[in-house]
Design a protein around this motif. Structure first.
Motif, short mmCIF file in Angstrom:
data_model
loop_
_atom_site.label_atom_id
_atom_site.label_comp_id
_atom_site.label_asym_id
_atom_site.label_seq_id
_atom_site.Cartn_x
_atom_site.Cartn_y
_atom_site.Cartn_z
N HIS A 181 58.68 44.75 47.03
CA HIS A 181 57.40 44.34 46.46
C HIS A 181 56.51 45.55 46.17
O HIS A 181 55.98 45.69 45.08
N GLU A 231 48.31 38.54 50.86
CA GLU A 231 49.43 38.44 49.92
C GLU A 231 48.98 37.80 48.59
O GLU A 231 49.46 38.19 47.52
N ALA A 251 49.22 39.61 45.13
CA ALA A 251 49.92 38.96 44.03
C ALA A 251 49.08 38.97 42.76
O ALA A 251 49.58 39.25 41.66
N ASP A 281 47.43 35.14 35.60
CA ASP A 281 47.63 34.60 36.93
C ASP A 281 46.77 33.36 37.16
O ASP A 281 45.67 33.22 36.60
N ARG A 322 55.10 36.63 48.34
CA ARG A 322 55.55 38.00 48.11
C ARG A 322 56.88 38.02 47.38
O ARG A 322 57.05 38.75 46.39
N VAL A 367 56.46 36.46 43.62
CA VAL A 367 55.74 37.32 42.69
C VAL A 367 56.53 38.59 42.38
O VAL A 367 56.54 39.07 41.24
#
Length: 374
Positions: free
Chosen positions: A205, A261, A265, A276, A298, A301
């Protein structure tokens, strides 16, 4: 740490084996009778023959005892039938030479033969052979006119029975030791798997976001130097966060936050140019599911940013589920990816399940839902 433990174990095993041999050697005192009788007959050939046969018998008995104990300790197995037969045949031959050379005192070898039989052979076979040796003492003594040696015969049986009890206890202890070692190895493998999974999730990530921001900053250098500087500041912060997460994972007490998170994201999606749609609150999510849902967001995304080619991504959470849905090509995530495997393991441990669907006309949906308890 593990190398030190291995070295300590490798030293301890031979040390314990030496103590076992020393314990067995103490009981060799009962071979003193044949040695004394052989010394009394030292003017004759049979005297020296008896002495040499007794010494060879004692040495072979101790060697057989030591190698058998070490083999059981290391591999939990007995010697093969062939190896046992050769050892017993050699000891029996030396015992016969002792009896012929020094007379009735040579019968002192019989208990050692019975002990060796019980040690080398399976329980039934060893017990039968011990009885044969006990009976042989009576037969040889009576046929040679040496009198009644029933006490020695009973001693042979008692020695065999006591050895069987001790060997059974030792075998159980060895089995417990090996089981503990196997459990330790399984724990090590599980910890390695956890570390690999967590490091994949963290670095996958973080490095994805860092890469995207680095590309964006590079493009902005000739357009908007101030915004490019802001992106570089974000890069520094993200790299520090990733380093802190890796350190926490290595130390084994890492936890992640659901609100954090979601914020990450949103940042990652916007940096990738993806519209988003994220929740404004996570208060409805129960404590038992917050970490699992954070991992879900996590992983979802990360795959959206990496693979989907999407223009829109929607994240939703409620009291029983979390989902990440994009309108991309739907080919980015697979059920066999390392991240999804790790997410399934976490979901299973929390009483939830992972659901993957492909919305029409295109897109990819990752959802984790708490299973109903009966």
């Amino acid at each position: 740490m593990s190398q030190t433990t291995d070295r300590e174990d490798s030293v301890a095993l031979p040390r314990r084996n030496r103590f076992g041999v020393l314990f067995a050697a103490v009981w060799m005192v009962f071979l003193g009778g044949p040695l004394i009788e052989g010394w009394n007959l030292r003017d004759e050939l049979r005297g020296w023959t008896g002495i040499l046969a007794t010494v060879a018998f004692g040495a072979l008995y101790l060697y057989t005892f030591a190698t058998t104990q070490q083999r059981r300790r290391m591999t939990m197995t007995r010697p093969t039938i062939r190896e046992a037969a050769l050892a017993l045949a050699a000891l029996t031959a030396l015992a016969a030479v002792m009896i012929v050379s020094v007379g009735p005192t040579g019968l002192a070898a019989a208990p050692y033969l019975a002990v060796t039989a019980v040690t080398l052979l399976p329980t039934v076979a060893g017990g039968i052979l011990a009885l044969v040796f006990a009976a042989s003492v009576e037969i040889v003594s009576l046929s040679s006119g040496w009198g009644n040696y029933s006490g020695l015969s009973l001693g042979v049986c008692a020695a065999a029975f006591a050895t069987w009890g001790i060997m059974s206890l030792i075998s159980r202890n060895f089995a417990m030791l090996h089981e503990r070692e196997e459990q330790e190895q399984r724990a090590i493998m599980e910890e390695r798997t956890r570390m690999a999974r967590d490091l994949h999730d963290i670095l996958g990530h973080s490095l994805t976001v860092i890469t995207i921001k680095a590309e964006l900053a590079n493009r902005l250098l000739d357009v908007d130097i101030e915004r490019a500087r802001n992106e570089l500041d974000d890069l520094e912060r993200l790299s520090r966060d990733a380093l802190a997460d890796v350190r926490s994972a290595v130390e084994g007490f890492r936890g992640i936050s659901l609100p954090v998170e979601i914020a990450r994201a949103r940042e990652a999606l916007r940096a990738a140019g993806i519209e988003d749609e994220v929740p404004s609150s996570t208060d409805m999510v129960p404590t038992r599911l917050r970490e699992l849902f954070a991992w879900t967001i996590r992983e979802g995304v990360t795959n959206v940013v990496r693979h989907s080619g999407a223009t829109h991504c929607r994240i939703t959470v409620d009291e029983k589920s979390a989902s990440v849905v994009d309108d991309g090509q739907g080919a980015g995530s697979t059920s066999s990816g390392n991240g999804l495997i790790g997410l399934r393991e976490r979901a299973g441990a929390s009483g939830a399940r992972v659901i993957i669907t492909h919305p029409q006309p295109q897109g990819f949906a990752l959802q984790v839902v708490e299973q109903e308890t009966e």
